[in-house]
Design an enzyme around this catalytic site. Structure first.
Site, PDB file in Angstrom:
ATOM      1  N   SER A 195      62.810   3.837 -40.228  1.00  0.00           N
ATOM      2  CA  SER A 195      62.137   3.040 -41.308  1.00  0.00           C
ATOM      3  C   SER A 195      62.608   2.425 -42.392  1.00  0.00           C
ATOM      4  CB  SER A 195      60.802   3.996 -41.556  1.00  0.00           C
ATOM      5  OG  SER A 195      60.292   3.323 -42.690  1.00  0.00           O
ATOM      6  N   ASP A 349      58.134  -5.522 -36.248  1.00  0.00           N
ATOM      7  CA  ASP A 349      57.090  -6.388 -36.362  1.00  0.00           C
ATOM      8  C   ASP A 349      56.557  -7.317 -35.235  1.00  0.00           C
ATOM      9  OD1 ASP A 349      56.418  -4.863 -38.498  1.00  0.00           O
ATOM     10  OD2 ASP A 349      57.621  -6.141 -39.976  1.00  0.00           O
ATOM     11  N   ARG A 380      48.512  -1.188 -33.739  1.00  0.00           N
ATOM     12  CA  ARG A 380      48.892  -2.244 -33.012  1.00  0.00           C
ATOM     13  C   ARG A 380      49.240  -2.151 -31.758  1.00  0.00           C
ATOM     14  NH1 ARG A 380      53.054  -5.139 -37.428  1.00  0.00           N
ATOM     15  NH2 ARG A 380      51.320  -6.102 -38.577  1.00  0.00           N
ATOM     16  N   ARG A 424      49.501  -9.956 -38.225  1.00  0.00           N
ATOM     17  CA  ARG A 424      50.264 -10.164 -36.999  1.00  0.00           C
ATOM     18  C   ARG A 424      49.544 -10.192 -35.692  1.00  0.00           C
ATOM     19  NH1 ARG A 424      55.000 -10.772 -39.767  1.00  0.00           N
ATOM     20  NH2 ARG A 424      55.380  -8.994 -41.231  1.00  0.00           N
TER      21      ARG A 424
END
Ligand code: S3P
Length: 472
Positions: A195, A349, A380, A424
C-alpha cells in the site's frame, strides 16, 4: 476614468464573471446520470492531473523549508480537502494564475488546529497526513465522510504507534485523535499489504525519526513518494525497478528543500477514456500528457494482453523521475485474460474499469488476489460483481478472485446502479452504458468530483452521451 473605459471595464468584468460561472457550472456533476449507446469516440483530450502526486506535492511542500510552486495541481474535491487541511494546520497556501504556492514550515512546523480536519472521501489524505503530523508536537482530530469513517486506519496507526505517535479512536476508525511527538523512533516494518498510503505515512514519520526507518512491501506499490522525497532532498534509498519485493530506507533529521513541481495527467482517470475508446467500435482518441509510472501502468499492459491497440508517443521523464507520454488508443476486439495477484499492486484502482473491458471481451477473464478492493471508497469487490450481474453479465467470485464471462459485446444494460458514492464505480458503469443495448443509469455520480470534475463534459466532447437522468 472616461465613460467609455468604465463601460468597457464593466462589460469585461461581466464577461469574465459569466465565463467563471459557466466553468464552475460545467463542473457540477449531477447525482443521477444516464449513459446512452453511442457510435464512436474521436478527438484529443487531456486527463485531469494526477491525484496521488497532487496530494504529495502539497504535503511535502508544507514539510519543506521555504516557498514551493506547484503547477497543474488537480482541482478536485479530495485535493482541495488537502489544501484546507494544511491551512487548518497553519500552512500558508496561495493560488495565483492557476499555480499554487506553499510556504513550508519545516518537518515539525504544524500548529495545533482549532477545529477538526475533515478528510472528506479521501483515504490518501487521512493516512498520509497521520505520518506527516507525527513529528510536530500537536494534537489534531481527523475525520471524514460516512464512507471514509468505515475504512481501516489500523494499517497506518499500528506502525506509527511503534514510532511514538499517539492515536485515540474507536476500533482504529475515524474520527481519530493524533498526538505528535518530538521523539520519534525509527522502525523496521514488514508491511502485510502493498500500500502506497501505508508506505508514505511511515516514510513521512521517518523524516523525523532519530535513525533509519526501513519498510519492506510484499510487492512494490506506486513509488511517487520515493521519487518526490528524493527530489525534495530527503535522505532516502530505494530501488523500485520491478514489481517484486520492495525495500526502502529513510534516515530522519534532514530538512526538505522547497521545490517547483509540475503534475502530470492521471493514468487512473485516463483509464476510463482508454477503455471507452477500446470498446466503442470505430473509436480513435489521443490522451495527452499522462503519467506512465511503471507502478501505475499495469492497466495498459493488461489491456494490451487482451488485444487492445495502445501506443505511447512523445515519451519524456520529468524532473522528479516520473515518465510521461501521450496515449493513442483505437477500438480493438478484446479477448479474456488471466491476471495473477502480483499485478494488483500496479493497477489497484483500475479493476472496476478493467472489469468493464472484460465484460465486453470475448471469453473468460480471471482477476486474482483482489482482497484490497473491499477497502476502497466502497466495497469494489462486490460493487463490480453486483453491477455486472445486473447488466446481464455472468460473474463468479471465488475467495478473493473475480471471474468474468465476457459477453462478446452483448451487454443488456437497462438498469440502475447505485455506485455507493464511489467515483470509479460510477465512471466505469457510465462507460459500459455506451455499448449496452439499453442505457445505464448511475446513482451517486457526485462522487466523480473527488477525482475527475470535468469527466462528463470531457467524455461527451469526444462522443459519449451522458446526461442527467430521466426515468428509464
Ligand atoms: C493511493 C494508493 C492506493 C490507491 C489510492 C491512492 C496513493 O491505495 O488505491 O487511490 O495515492 O497512495 P492503497 O495505498 O491503499 O493501495
Amino acid at each position: 476614468m472616461s465613460k467609455k473605459n468604465c463601460k468597457f471595464n464593466i462589460k469585461f468584468v461581466i464577461i469574465s464573471y459569466n465565463k467563471e460561472k459557466n466553468m464552475i457550472k460545467k463542473n457540477i456533476i449531477k447525482n443521477n446520470l444516464t449513459s446512452y449507446k453511442v457510435k464512436d469516440l474521436k478527438g484529443i483530450i487531456e486527463p485531469p492531473s494526477d491525484k496521488s502526486i497532487s496530494h504529495r506535492a502539497l504535503l511535502f511542500s508544507s514539510l519543506a523549508v521555504g516557498k514551493s510552486k506547484i503547477s497543474n495541481l488537480l482541482n478536485s474535491e479530495d485535493v482541495l480537502n488537502m489544501v484546507k487541511a494544511l491551512k487548518i494546520l497553519g500552512i500558508k497556501i496561495l493560488k495565483k494564475n492557476n499555480e499554487y504556492y506553499v510556504i513550508g514550515s519545516g518537518l515539525t512546523g504544524f500548529k495545533t488546529p482549532n477545529k477538526n480536519i475533515d478528510c472528506g472521501n479521501s483515504g490518501t489524505l487521512a493516512r498520509i497526513l497521520m505520518g506527516a503530523l507525527g513529528g510536530s508536537e500537536i494534537i489534531a482530530t481527523l475525520t471524514g465522510d460516512s464512507s471514509l469513517r468505515t475504512r481501516p486506519m489500523g494499517r497506518v496507526t499500528k506502525p506509527l504507534k511503534k514510532m511514538g505517535i499517539n492515536f485515540s479512536s474507536s476500533n482504529e476508525l475515524l474520527p481519530l485523535i493524533v498526538q505528535g511527538s518530538d521523539d520519534l523512533l525509527p522502525i523496521k516494518y514488514n508491511s502485510p499489504v502493498s500500500s502506497a498510503q501505508v508506505k508514505t505515512s511511515i516514510l513521512l514519520a521517518g523524516l523525523n525519526a532519530k535513525g533509519t526507518t526501513e519498510i519492506i512491501e510484499p510487492f512494490s506499490s506506486r513509488d511517487h513518494t520515493e521519487n518526490l522525497l528524493k527530489y525534495f532532498g530527503a535522505n532516502i534509498k530505494y530501488n523500485t525497478k520491478n514489481s517484486g519485493k520492495n525495500r526502502i530506507l529513510i534516515t530522519g533529521g534532514k530538512s526538505l528543500n522547497s521545490r517547483i513541481i509540475s503534475i502530470p495527467g492521471d493514468i487512473s482517470s485516463a483509464a476510463f477514456n482508454i477503455v471507452a475508446a477500446i470498446i466503442i467500435p470505430g473509436s480513435n482518441i489521443i490522451i495527452k500528457n499522462v503519467g506512465t509510472n511503471y507502478f501505475r501502468k499495469g492497466i495498459l499492459e493488461a489491456l494490451e494482453m487482451m488485444g487492445a491497440k495502445i501506443k505511447l508517443k512523445n515519451k519524456d521523464i520529468n524532473n522528479y523521475d516520473e515518465p510521461i507520454a501521450d496515449i493513442h488508443v483505437k477500438y480493438s476486439k478484446l479477448k479474456g485474460i488471466n491476471l495473477n495477484s502480483s499485478f494488483s499492486a500496479r493497477m489497484i484502482d483500475e479493476y472496476p474499469i478493467l472489469a468493464i473491458a472484460a465484460a465486453v471481451a470475448n471469453g473468460k477473464s480471471v482477476f486474482r488476489g483482489l482482497s484490497e478492493l473491499r477497502y476502497k471508497e466502497s466495497d469494489r469487490f462486490n460493487g463490480i460483481i453486483d453491477g455486472l450481474i445486473s447488466c446481464g453479465i455472468k460473474v463468479e467470485a471465488i475467495n478473493d478472485d473475480i471471474i468474468i464471462f465476457g459477453s462478446n459485446a452483448q451487454v443488456n444494460g437497462g438498469v440502475t446502479i447505485n455506485c455507493k458514492y464511489d467515483h470509479r464505480i460510477a465512471m466505469s458503469f457510465l462507460i459500459l452504458g455506451a455499448v449496452s443495448k439499453k442505457p445505464i443509469k448511475v446513482i451517486g455520480c457526485k462522487s466523480i468530483s473527488t477525482s475527475y470534475p470535468n469527466f462528463i463534459s470531457e467524455v461527451n466532447s469526444i462522443g459519449m452521451n451522458i446526461s442527467e437522468s430521466v426515468n428509464i
